[in-house]
Design an enzyme around this catalytic site. Structure first.
Site, PDB file in Angstrom:
ATOM      1  N   ARG A  22     122.359   1.621  53.659  1.00 23.68           N
ATOM      2  CA  ARG A  22     123.239   2.612  52.897  1.00 23.68           C
ATOM      3  C   ARG A  22     123.408   2.283  51.552  1.00 23.68           C
ATOM      4  O   ARG A  22     123.064   2.688  50.397  1.00 23.68           O
ATOM      5  CB  ARG A  22     124.479   3.028  53.242  1.00 23.68           C
ATOM      6  CG  ARG A  22     124.492   3.981  54.498  1.00 23.68           C
ATOM      7  CD  ARG A  22     125.439   3.831  55.476  1.00 23.68           C
ATOM      8  NE  ARG A  22     125.241   2.553  56.448  1.00 23.68           N
ATOM      9  CZ  ARG A  22     124.330   2.522  57.359  1.00 23.68           C
ATOM     10  NH1 ARG A  22     123.967   3.807  57.821  1.00 23.68           N
ATOM     11  NH2 ARG A  22     124.259   1.421  57.877  1.00 23.68           N
ATOM     12  N   THR A  23     123.981   0.961  51.248  1.00 25.69           N
ATOM     13  CA  THR A  23     124.275   0.531  49.817  1.00 25.69           C
ATOM     14  C   THR A  23     123.314   0.230  49.046  1.00 25.69           C
ATOM     15  O   THR A  23     122.997   0.648  47.928  1.00 25.69           O
ATOM     16  CB  THR A  23     125.392  -0.715  50.101  1.00 25.69           C
ATOM     17  OG1 THR A  23     126.462  -0.438  50.862  1.00 25.69           O
ATOM     18  CG2 THR A  23     125.903  -1.078  48.741  1.00 25.69           C
ATOM     19  N   LYS A  25     114.348 -23.255  46.952  1.00 22.72           N
ATOM     20  CA  LYS A  25     113.953 -24.870  46.500  1.00 22.72           C
ATOM     21  C   LYS A  25     115.034 -25.441  46.018  1.00 22.72           C
ATOM     22  O   LYS A  25     115.088 -26.481  45.455  1.00 22.72           O
ATOM     23  CB  LYS A  25     112.857 -24.602  45.493  1.00 22.72           C
ATOM     24  CG  LYS A  25     111.450 -24.015  45.782  1.00 22.72           C
ATOM     25  CD  LYS A  25     110.601 -23.608  44.822  1.00 22.72           C
ATOM     26  CE  LYS A  25     110.605 -22.311  44.426  1.00 22.72           C
ATOM     27  NZ  LYS A  25     109.668 -22.041  43.212  1.00 22.72           N
ATOM     28  N   ARG A  38     125.243  -7.962  46.300  1.00 23.42           N
ATOM     29  CA  ARG A  38     125.827  -8.116  47.886  1.00 23.42           C
ATOM     30  C   ARG A  38     125.754  -9.586  48.301  1.00 23.42           C
ATOM     31  O   ARG A  38     124.609  -9.920  48.552  1.00 23.42           O
ATOM     32  CB  ARG A  38     125.449  -7.053  48.923  1.00 23.42           C
ATOM     33  CG  ARG A  38     125.968  -7.394  50.037  1.00 23.42           C
ATOM     34  CD  ARG A  38     125.554  -6.438  51.290  1.00 23.42           C
ATOM     35  NE  ARG A  38     126.323  -5.168  51.075  1.00 23.42           N
ATOM     36  CZ  ARG A  38     126.599  -4.362  51.969  1.00 23.42           C
ATOM     37  NH1 ARG A  38     125.814  -4.232  53.244  1.00 23.42           N
ATOM     38  NH2 ARG A  38     127.357  -2.996  51.665  1.00 23.42           N
ATOM     39  N   HIS A  45     134.763  -4.050  48.893  1.00 22.85           N
ATOM     40  CA  HIS A  45     133.458  -3.183  48.477  1.00 22.85           C
ATOM     41  C   HIS A  45     133.893  -2.075  47.835  1.00 22.85           C
ATOM     42  O   HIS A  45     134.217  -1.143  48.174  1.00 22.85           O
ATOM     43  CB  HIS A  45     133.220  -2.816  50.104  1.00 22.85           C
ATOM     44  CG  HIS A  45     131.665  -2.185  50.392  1.00 22.85           C
ATOM     45  ND1 HIS A  45     130.916  -1.894  49.153  1.00 22.85           N
ATOM     46  CD2 HIS A  45     130.890  -1.883  51.402  1.00 22.85           C
ATOM     47  CE1 HIS A  45     129.868  -1.554  49.548  1.00 22.85           C
ATOM     48  NE2 HIS A  45     129.784  -1.550  51.060  1.00 22.85           N
TER      49      HIS A  45
HETATM   50  N1   CP Z   1     128.537   1.040  54.305  1.00 22.12           N
HETATM   51  C1   CP Z   1     127.725  -0.011  54.056  1.00 22.12           C
HETATM   52  O1   CP Z   1     127.904  -0.806  53.252  1.00 22.12           O
HETATM   53  O2   CP Z   1     126.648   0.090  54.768  1.00 22.12           O
HETATM   54  P1   CP Z   1     125.423  -0.741  54.485  1.00 22.12           P
HETATM   55  O3   CP Z   1     125.871  -2.117  55.021  1.00 22.12           O
HETATM   56  O4   CP Z   1     124.303  -0.275  55.410  1.00 22.12           O
HETATM   57  O5   CP Z   1     125.001  -0.997  52.976  1.00 22.12           O
END
Ligand code: CP
Length: 360
Positions: free
Chosen positions: A88-89, A117, A138, A171
């Site tokens: 999703r993100t 490396k 992320r 998040h």
């Molecule tokens: N809600 C969320 O962060 O979903 P993903 O891990 O699929 O990005």
């Protein structure tokens, strides 16, 4: 910027409380430059962001509107650096970039980048900044986005960073889409005030809960109920903030009692990827912390069910067809709020407002 990351040593900056870090991360007009944690967003900024997201989604409905949006940021490129799994993100950020005409590149597997490396994270991120104008990242490590924001701000090519999930910690853009979903859901129900929010599941390791719990403190009289098996109950850091802000809260394992009082139930998955020992989560009895037809029957008629997704079995498939199930709409809201955030980051908010005023 009134305070600049380039003017403060990393050791000094990293030791500051989150609220004192915020001025270093904002643009002079009060919108984020780097987006790293929920504490950067107050009531006014959340309102500004939600209004912009509403305008963008309305404009995007027509071909001519979508074309206008696509012309906004054609001169910028974004790097999506996701060293932790995501659907999703990742996809909603890619879509958000496409909506605004931002071209994207990606690294999703450090086994095929030069990190394999032995290149350091700092050098990797500085390499991205040579080719791109925004990094959306992320990572499994807490605080890495923050450190990289400092590194880039102290380089000869400072570019913004958006934290798309950092370890078990934060998040922020998930909490923005959660707030946006709540605002839209309660638009005709008295707004986001005087509501009871029930969080259920793995509240200890769920970074979305930490960020959302904080953002909710911007709204008047929101009570927070945390429902979890004891080993997965919400962290004391979250509760300390609520205490400090005078927000009413309750920790309990009585899910059914909490559902009866809920305006929104926020389900979360057991995050066993963070287990210290194999099978640690599986040994916890989570059977009373799932949402199915029996729980649906207890839920007040105007309440909503949310989930950051992905889910496993904590929400039964039978719940999906109930009009109170908001998680699919919540997911799509993520695309619009992230588009609004990128538009703000690159300073095209006013043009979008003007277009909306003249055409809607
Ligand atoms: N809600 C969320 O962060 O979903 P993903 O891990 O699929 O990005």
């Amino acid at each position: 910027m009134s305070k600049r990351l380039a003017n403060i040593a990393w050791e000094t900056f990293s030791a500051l409380p989150l609220t004192e870090k915020t001025p270093y991360l904002m643009q002079p007009d009060g919108v984020p430059y780097h987006t790293l944690f929920a504490q950067q967003f107050d009531y006014a900024l959340l309102d500004q962001l939600a209004t912009l997201a509403n305008e963008i989604r309305a404009i995007a409905k027509t071909r001519v509107g979508a074309e206008f949006l696509r012309q906004q940021v054609t001169h910028k490129r974004a790097m999506l650096y996701f060293s932790q799994p995501s659907s999703r993100t990742f996809l909603s950020f890619v879509s958000a970039c496409q909506i605004l005409g931002v071209q994207t590149g990606e690294v999703r597997d450090t086994a095929i980048s030069s990190e394999f490396k032995g290149e350091s994270r700092e050098d990797s991120v500085r390499t991205f900044s040579s080719y791109f104008d925004l990094i959306i990242m992320r990572t499994p490590e807490k605080g890495l986005a923050e450190h990289m924001a400092w590194v880039l701000s102290n380089s000869d090519r400072p570019i913004p960073i958006i934290n798309a999930g950092s370890g078990q910690d934060q998040h922020p853009t998930q909490s923005l889409l959660d707030i946006y979903t709540l605002l839209r859901s309660f638009e005709r129900g008295g707004g986001l005030r005087d509501k009871t929010m029930v969080f259920c599941g793995d509240l200890l390791r769920g970074r979305t809960v930490r960020s959302l719990s904080y953002l909710l403190t911007n709204y008047p009289n929101i009570r927070q109920i945390f429902v979890a098996p004891e080993p997965l109950q919400v962290g004391t850091d979250v509760l300390a903030i609520l205490e400090q802000k005078g927000v009413p809260f309750l920790r309990t394992d009585n899910f059914h009692a909490a559902i009866r009082e809920a305006d929104a139930v926020y389900m979360t998955r057991i995050q066993d990827e963070w287990d210290n020992a194999k099978g640690e989560s599986a040994a916890i009895d989570t059977s009373r912390f799932k949402f199915g037809p029996a729980e649906l029957a207890l839920l007040p008629p105007r309440a909503i069910i949310m989930h950051p997704l992905p889910r496993r079995d904590e929400i039964a498939l039978a719940v999906d067809s109930d009009p109170r199930a908001m998680y699919w709409r919540q997911m799509r809201n993520g695309m619009w709020i992230r588009t609004a955030l990128i538009a703000m980051t690159f300073g095209c908010e006013k043009r979008i407002h003007d277009y909306f005023r003249h055409n809607h």
